[in-house]
Design an enzyme around this catalytic site. Structure first.
Site, PDB file in Angstrom:
ATOM      1  N   ASP A   1      -6.697  10.324   7.704  1.00  0.00           N
ATOM      2  CA  ASP A   1      -6.406   9.192   7.057  1.00  0.00           C
ATOM      3  C   ASP A   1      -6.801   7.914   7.961  1.00  0.00           C
ATOM      4  OD1 ASP A   1      -5.200   6.823   6.435  1.00  0.00           O
ATOM      5  OD2 ASP A   1      -3.568   7.667   5.727  1.00  0.00           O
TER       6      ASP A   1
ATOM      7  N   TYR B   1       6.695   8.458  14.127  1.00  0.00           N
ATOM      8  CA  TYR B   1       5.963   8.526  12.936  1.00  0.00           C
ATOM      9  C   TYR B   1       4.372   7.892  12.589  1.00  0.00           C
ATOM     10  CZ  TYR B   1       5.368   8.215   7.882  1.00  0.00           C
ATOM     11  OH  TYR B   1       4.786   8.103   6.536  1.00  0.00           O
TER      12      TYR B   1
ATOM     13  N   LYS C   1       2.289  11.452   7.319  1.00  0.00           N
ATOM     14  CA  LYS C   1       2.659  12.918   7.094  1.00  0.00           C
ATOM     15  C   LYS C   1       1.078  13.434   7.425  1.00  0.00           C
ATOM     16  CE  LYS C   1       6.694  14.058   6.101  1.00  0.00           C
ATOM     17  NZ  LYS C   1       7.562  14.748   7.276  1.00  0.00           N
TER      18      LYS C   1
HETATM   19  P1  13P Z   1       0.113   8.821   4.421  1.00  0.00           P
HETATM   20  O1  13P Z   1       0.673   9.887   5.249  1.00  0.00           O
HETATM   21  O2  13P Z   1      -0.805   9.457   3.167  1.00  0.00           O
HETATM   22  O3  13P Z   1      -0.741   7.983   5.075  1.00  0.00           O
HETATM   23  O4  13P Z   1       1.428   8.345   3.626  1.00  0.00           O
HETATM   24  C1  13P Z   1       2.319   7.572   4.426  1.00  0.00           C
HETATM   25  C2  13P Z   1       3.383   6.925   3.858  1.00  0.00           C
HETATM   26  O5  13P Z   1       4.143   6.212   4.500  1.00  0.00           O
HETATM   27  C3  13P Z   1       3.518   6.917   2.401  1.00  0.00           C
HETATM   28  O6  13P Z   1       4.659   6.097   1.999  1.00  0.00           O
HETATM   29 MG    MG Z   2      -2.073   6.605   4.916  1.00  0.00          MG
HETATM   30 MG    MG Z   3      -2.167  10.635   3.061  1.00  0.00          MG
END
Ligand code: 13P
Ligand code: MG
Ligand code: MG
Ligand code: 13P
Length: 375
Positions: free
Chosen positions: A13, A226, A229
């Site tokens: 990402d 954080y 994900k």
């Molecule tokens: P991603 O891991 O897809 O970037 O999503 C993060 C997020 O905080 C979605 O609310």
């Molecule tokens: Mg994202």
């Molecule tokens: Mg993502």
């Protein structure tokens, strides 16, 4: 003559469009452009699921090839420049290191790759998920390779009847273990039923052939905070002694609960979707999975076939939406919100730290009249 090919999928990402929902077309074009300029690849396909760009590449350089990983890294860096220009959300989010150092593993992007002798016919499926984590593949991989109620081939195909080997990684202790199924099914389930920690990295046939492999990076464990994900990918080879394509797709007809969704802090159903429908919106979700099928022909990627565009997955989507409705009503309560262990790597500890001094001994008296008078 050896006809070994390596299928490498590297994803990251590097900036969402809009928020965490998708990848901007200009970012996709850039990736396409950079990969097309390279003479290292036999073939490639650039795609995305939600806000994660996926580089699907075939080549002759084996797994963990520094050249291939550098090409992917440089591609993602070039994409990040566009993302920064367009001020896309979280531009460069998954590129944790400042400079490439030999292998993209541990640097942020997710990697799944396998080298094998290309068979007479080589059907492969690349599964890509957004708003979840690598453990999301445990349930479907188990169903595909170990559950005869899912994969009838385990019962009626003499080439599958001996079962498979499962390589399971402990992402916390950084260890791995190999299980042989069906003999060790129950032992395997002790671990993979806890997908936040134990992930199926690879599956091998009893002849020692690679059958499936997944990305098992955990970004938040690497970054110690954080950072989104670790939206995972998984490659599955099919047919002729391996699960038929339909057996590999079947587990997704029953949307299982995965960790991720909003702020990576919630449990939600993994919804199988077509590429057209792969941009999560509701509460930044629900988490979703795309399955692209390819036939390899001398390393060329013939495809893709967008499997979950099939209406036979409509009911799974309906069920996923029903589950999503139900879970959303729970709001900040577990088990919709992830349990505390999983929240440790989010921003929650900062909030609880702020309130730390407010806690007094459970036996200490509280004069509620006094407190009320000060308000
Ligand atoms: P991603 O891991 O897809 O970037 O999503 C993060 C997020 O905080 C979605 O609310
Ligand atoms: Mg994202
Ligand atoms: Mg993502
Ligand atoms: P193969 O043994 O050729 O993979 O056949 C299985 C099949 O395609 C059934 O759906």
């Amino acid at each position: 003559m050896s006809n070994k090919v390596t299928l490498t999928v590297i994803k990251a990402d590097i900036g969402g469009f809009v928020g965490h929902s998708s990848v901007h077309p200009k970012v996709m074009e850039k990736a396409q452009e950079v990969l097309a300029e390279s003479d290292l690849l036999v073939d490639f396909h650039v795609t995305h699921v939600g806000d994660d760009i996926n580089l699907i590449m075939t080549h002759r350089h084996g797994t963990d090839s520094e050249e291939i990983h550098k090409l992917a890294w440089d591609t993602l860096v070039a994409c990040t420049e566009i993302a920064k220009e367009l001020k896309l959300y979280g531009a460069g989010q998954d590129l944790l290191a400042d400079a490439f150092s030999g292998n993209v593993k541990g640097m942020g992007p997710g990697v799944a790759e396998m080298e094998f002798e290309e068979r007479k016919s080589e059907p492969v499926i690349v599964f890509m998920a957004d708003k979840t984590e690598p453990g999301a593949w445990n349930y479907p991989l188990y169903k595909m390779f170990a559950d005869p109620f899912n994969t009838i081939g385990l019962v009626i195909d003499p080439k599958m009847h001996d079962g498979f080997f499962f390589e399971v990684h402990d992402l916390i202790e950084n260890k791995k273990v190999l299980f042989s199924t069906p003999e060790e099914l129950y032992d395997l389930l002790v671990f993979i039923g806890a997908p936040g920690r134990y992930c199926i990295k690879s599956v091998y046939s009893k002849q020692g052939e690679i059958a499936a492999t997944s990305s098992t990076q955990r970004l938040n464990l690497m970054a110690g905070r954080y950072v989104g994900k670790d939206d995972p990918v998984c490659i599955v080879r099919c047919q002729s002694g391996l699960p038929a394509v339909g057996e590999a797709l079947e587990p997704f007809a029953n949307p299982h609960l995965v960790s991720g969704w909003m702020r990576g802090s919630h449990s939600g159903p993994l919804m199988p979707v077509s590429l057209q429908e792969c941009n999560p919106t509701r509460f930044d979700g629900p988490p979703r999975v795309v399955a692209l099928g390819f036939q390899l022909a001398e390393g060329k990627l013939i495809g893709p076939q967008d499997f979950f565009a099939d209406p036979s997955y409509d009911e799974a989507r309906k069920m996923a939406n029903k589950i999503a409705n139900y879970l959303r009503q729970l709001g900040p309560f577990e088990p919709h919100r992830l349990h505390l262990d999983e929240m440790e790597y989010t921003t929650l500890p900062q909030v609880s730290k702020k309130l730390k001094d407010r806690f007094i001994d459970a036996d200490a008296p509280i004069n509620i009249k006094e407190v009320a008078a000060t308000k």
